[in-house]
Structures are given as C-alpha cells and as structure tokens.
Design an enzyme around this catalytic site. Structure first.
Site, PDB file in Angstrom:
ATOM      1  N   ASP A   9      -9.751  -9.945   2.460  1.00  0.00           N
ATOM      2  CA  ASP A   9     -10.305 -11.213   1.982  1.00  0.00           C
ATOM      3  C   ASP A   9     -10.106 -12.256   3.079  1.00  0.00           C
ATOM      4  OD1 ASP A   9      -7.783 -12.463   1.732  1.00  0.00           O
ATOM      5  OD2 ASP A   9      -7.849 -12.617  -0.444  1.00  0.00           O
ATOM      6  N   HIS A  36      -5.539  -6.086  -2.916  1.00  0.00           N
ATOM      7  CA  HIS A  36      -6.418  -6.178  -1.742  1.00  0.00           C
ATOM      8  C   HIS A  36      -6.580  -7.619  -1.275  1.00  0.00           C
ATOM      9  CE1 HIS A  36      -8.458  -2.014  -2.609  1.00  0.00           C
ATOM     10  NE2 HIS A  36      -7.262  -1.904  -2.093  1.00  0.00           N
ATOM     11  N   THR A  37      -5.847  -8.534  -1.882  1.00  0.00           N
ATOM     12  CA  THR A  37      -5.799  -9.898  -1.348  1.00  0.00           C
ATOM     13  C   THR A  37      -5.019  -9.913  -0.035  1.00  0.00           C
ATOM     14  OG1 THR A  37      -5.117 -12.186  -1.782  1.00  0.00           O
ATOM     15  CG2 THR A  37      -3.715 -10.480  -2.699  1.00  0.00           C
ATOM     16  N   ASP A  59      -3.103 -14.407  -3.068  1.00  0.00           N
ATOM     17  CA  ASP A  59      -3.782 -15.358  -3.948  1.00  0.00           C
ATOM     18  C   ASP A  59      -4.895 -14.639  -4.704  1.00  0.00           C
ATOM     19  OD1 ASP A  59      -5.791 -14.989  -2.047  1.00  0.00           O
ATOM     20  OD2 ASP A  59      -5.364 -16.871  -0.997  1.00  0.00           O
ATOM     21  N   SER A 112       8.373  10.176  -1.922  1.00  0.00           N
ATOM     22  CA  SER A 112       7.867  11.373  -1.227  1.00  0.00           C
ATOM     23  C   SER A 112       6.976  10.976  -0.049  1.00  0.00           C
ATOM     24  CB  SER A 112       7.109  12.287  -2.191  1.00  0.00           C
ATOM     25  OG  SER A 112       6.109  11.576  -2.899  1.00  0.00           O
ATOM     26  N   HIS A 139       0.705   4.193  -2.789  1.00  0.00           N
ATOM     27  CA  HIS A 139       0.430   5.585  -2.407  1.00  0.00           C
ATOM     28  C   HIS A 139       1.590   6.506  -2.786  1.00  0.00           C
ATOM     29  CE1 HIS A 139      -3.200   5.227   0.492  1.00  0.00           C
ATOM     30  NE2 HIS A 139      -3.228   4.262  -0.413  1.00  0.00           N
ATOM     31  N   ASP A 140       2.803   5.969  -2.807  1.00  0.00           N
ATOM     32  CA  ASP A 140       3.948   6.761  -3.240  1.00  0.00           C
ATOM     33  C   ASP A 140       3.849   7.073  -4.728  1.00  0.00           C
ATOM     34  OD1 ASP A 140       6.482   8.064  -3.131  1.00  0.00           O
ATOM     35  OD2 ASP A 140       7.445   6.250  -3.898  1.00  0.00           O
ATOM     36  N   ASN A 179      -3.370   8.722   4.303  1.00  0.00           N
ATOM     37  CA  ASN A 179      -2.122   8.028   4.673  1.00  0.00           C
ATOM     38  C   ASN A 179      -1.912   7.864   6.176  1.00  0.00           C
ATOM     39  OD1 ASN A 179      -1.391   7.635   2.033  1.00  0.00           O
ATOM     40  ND2 ASN A 179      -0.078   9.437   1.916  1.00  0.00           N
ATOM     41  N   THR A 219      -8.129 -14.731   3.294  1.00  0.00           N
ATOM     42  CA  THR A 219      -6.731 -15.166   3.506  1.00  0.00           C
ATOM     43  C   THR A 219      -5.836 -13.920   3.477  1.00  0.00           C
ATOM     44  OG1 THR A 219      -6.548 -15.573   1.114  1.00  0.00           O
ATOM     45  CG2 THR A 219      -7.047 -17.486   2.512  1.00  0.00           C
ATOM     46  N   ARG A 253       0.832  -1.209   0.000  1.00  0.00           N
ATOM     47  CA  ARG A 253       0.000   0.000   0.000  1.00  0.00           C
ATOM     48  C   ARG A 253       0.868   1.260   0.000  1.00  0.00           C
ATOM     49  NH1 ARG A 253      -3.325   2.401   4.624  1.00  0.00           N
ATOM     50  NH2 ARG A 253      -4.833   3.722   3.567  1.00  0.00           N
ATOM     51  N   PRO A 288      -6.925   7.577  -5.164  1.00  0.00           N
ATOM     52  CA  PRO A 288      -8.267   6.999  -5.338  1.00  0.00           C
ATOM     53  C   PRO A 288      -8.829   6.551  -3.992  1.00  0.00           C
ATOM     54  CG  PRO A 288      -6.552   5.546  -6.235  1.00  0.00           C
ATOM     55  CD  PRO A 288      -5.887   6.829  -5.870  1.00  0.00           C
ATOM     56  N   ASP A 290       8.762   8.379  -6.140  1.00  0.00           N
ATOM     57  CA  ASP A 290       9.945   9.164  -5.741  1.00  0.00           C
ATOM     58  C   ASP A 290      10.196   9.162  -4.234  1.00  0.00           C
ATOM     59  OD1 ASP A 290       7.836  10.695  -4.870  1.00  0.00           O
ATOM     60  OD2 ASP A 290       8.627  12.600  -5.616  1.00  0.00           O
TER      61      ASP A 290
END
Length: 322
Positions: free
Chosen positions: A246, A193-194, A253, A78, A68-69, A96, A248, A64, A163, A76
């Site tokens: 999820d 998002h797994t 996966d 940041s 987000h970077d 963040n 797991t 993540r 987003p 970079d």
C-alpha cells in the site's frame, strides 16, 4: 432404562469432548511466563525495536513469517528450522524463499536464553515478535496467549498448502476454513498487507496475458496498472523489482482497504475480497474505520496464532531441533 443409559453416556461423552476442546484452547495463556520468565516480552520487544531501526522491512517480514508458520502444522516454529542433508525444510519451499529477517528471531532467542534458559519456545518468540512488529509500526497491541511448543518436523512440500496471491475468494475461504478461520478472519488478516512489499512474480498474472482477450486485469485501475507495468515489464530482469503493498508500507493503518476499493490492490487474492457482497461490506467497513479494522485484526490474530501445533519441546536454537 437401557435407552436412558445410552443417552446419558452420549451426553457425558459430548461433555468430555467439549472439556477436551476447551483444554486445547486454554492450553495457551497470556500469563504463561509470569513466574518463569517475566522479562521475556520486554526482551523480545527490545530486539525487534533495534532491528526495525536498522531495517524498516523487518515488521512486514515478521508478520508474514508468523502467518506462514501458523498455516503449516499450526504455530510450532517449523518455519524457522533449517534444511538438513536429508530434509528440505519449509523455509526453502517456493512460497517461503522470500521470507527474511530470521536473524531477528535468532537474536531474540539468544537474548531470552540469557535471562531465562530453556524456558521460552521459538514459536512463542515468533508470535510475540509479530505482535511487536504491528505495534511498533503504529498498529494496535494485545496480550499474546503463550505456551506454544516447538515442532520437530518441517517439510518444504507442505508449503503448497499456503494460500497463494493468485487465489480467488472460494480458494481463500477453503484455505482459511480448514484452519478454523472465518471469512471475517480472512478479511481482517488480509489487512496485514498494509505492511510490506511484493515482488513482480507475485502479481505479474494481473499485468500480462491476464485473459485471452484482455492483457491486464480489468479490476485494476488503468493508471495504477500502467505504473505497475512500468516497474514489472513482461520480460522483467530486475531481481528485486516490485511494488509496495500500500502507499504507507511501513505504517500499520487501514490504507490497504481504501486502495482496495479504488482498484489499487496488488494481489489477485486482495482483489477477490471485493467479489462477494459480505466480504466487500467488511472491506468497506474497515476502509471507513481504522478502529473497527484494528479491533477485528487483533481478534483474528489471537485466533490464528492459537492454531494448535504438534510441538513438544523448547528449542535451544530456533533453527535446529533439540
């Protein structure tokens, strides 16, 4: 003759533009540190592995963090910079606040500096750590293009561009296309998002007062919605309450896509992937084939992690500009 010269100049200009664009893409290289720091990757992997053995949430956090970077000012580093008296940095922007495991990047930087001083950028360390996070969680591996430089600007206000988990498909499409990423990249990268966990605040919108005539998002499977409401009541006061993304959450996966088709996604943004025929068909494809998902994920990760940043230096401390 003048017309011919004009056409030639135009074509030559376009050719130069193409070469310039190619140079931007080719500025990163998978063998960038082969001569200057051949131990870089194994050193970073060892640090990530050690952190994971102490905390199973580290892989999701690193993945993540890298995402987000790259979505703000390109890849970079940041996102790693600390706020100063005069400036509130990205890591303190609202989306963040829940980022964590920055210490893993600090430890990796310290270990790399010990073997190759002033050579490997924090942006490259984060990109490599994100790859290791996926691989060490049972996911695919890949050659990470390297050669990123660290940026000197980090503004909390710019995190508004990330987003949001409440985005619909057209908002997601716009956000990704602005960064040169396609709908296929959107569906494949959402598979990240797994791994991980979401706090109630990021999906409360689906459980309470969803619409004027519906309290709960009708796309949620009713029994699943009940279980989510149990951990996230309307007046939730438990700070760290939430749900795994999820079933797991520490294994990389394709379970995320299978649950998505069953009405068991956590975010509105996840659910939005099945609201369009072309994205839904990709979700179905990835749900039925882990191999297809991993192949697409690797391709999209390389593309995302190559979004050019305006970095110009190799930081000595990832939290502070030189």
């Amino acid at each position: 003759m003048a017309a011919k010269n004009t056409i030639f100049s135009l074509l030559f200009g376009l050719l130069l533009l193409g070469v310039a664009r190619l140079n931007v893409i080719n500025a990163l290289s998978s063998n960038y540190y082969d001569q200057t720091c051949p131990q870089a990757e194994s050193t970073i992997t060892n640090v990530v592995k050690k952190a994971m053995s102490n905390d199973r949430t580290v892989p999701a956090a690193l993945l993540r963090m890298h995402f987000h970077d790259c979505f703000i000012r390109g890849c970079d580093a940041s996102v790693l910079l600390n706020s100063t008296g005069k400036n509130k940095a990205e890591k303190d922007g609202p989306p963040n606040i829940s980022l964590h495991a920055f210490y893993v990047i600090d430890n990796a930087k310290k270990a790399v500096e010990a073997v190759c001083p002033k050579t490997v950028s924090c942006a490259d360390i984060l990109a490599l750590a994100a790859r290791d996070a996926v691989t060490l969680s049972g996911g695919p591996t890949w050659d990470v293009p390297k050669g990123r430089k660290d940026g000197r600007i980090s503004k909390a206000t710019e995190t508004r561009q990330l987003p949001a988990p409440t985005f619909n498909i057209s908002q997601l499409q716009q956000s990704f296309s602005q960064r040169g990423l396609s709908m296929k990249d959107l569906v494949a990268l959402s598979g990240g998002h797994t791994l991980g966990f979401a706090h109630c605040s990021s999906f409360q919108n689906r459980l309470h007062n969803f619409a004027s005539k519906q309290s709960i998002d009708p796309t949620l499977k009713p029994s699943f919605a009940v279980s989510l409401k149990r951990v996230c009541p309307a007046q939730n006061t438990v700070k760290n309450a939430g749900a795994n993304l999820d079933s797991t959450p520490t294994t990389f996966d394709n379970r995320y896509y299978k649950l998505l088709l069953q009405g068991k996604s956590i975010f509105s943004s996840d659910q939005s992937l099945v609201t369009m025929a072309n994205t839904k068909s990709m979700v179905s494809k990835f749900a039925s084939s882990r191999q297809e998902f991993e192949k697409a994920f690797v391709k999209s990760m390389i593309k995302m992690s190559s979004i050019s940043g305006g970095g110009q230096e190799v930081r000595l401390d990832c939290r502070v500009v030189n």
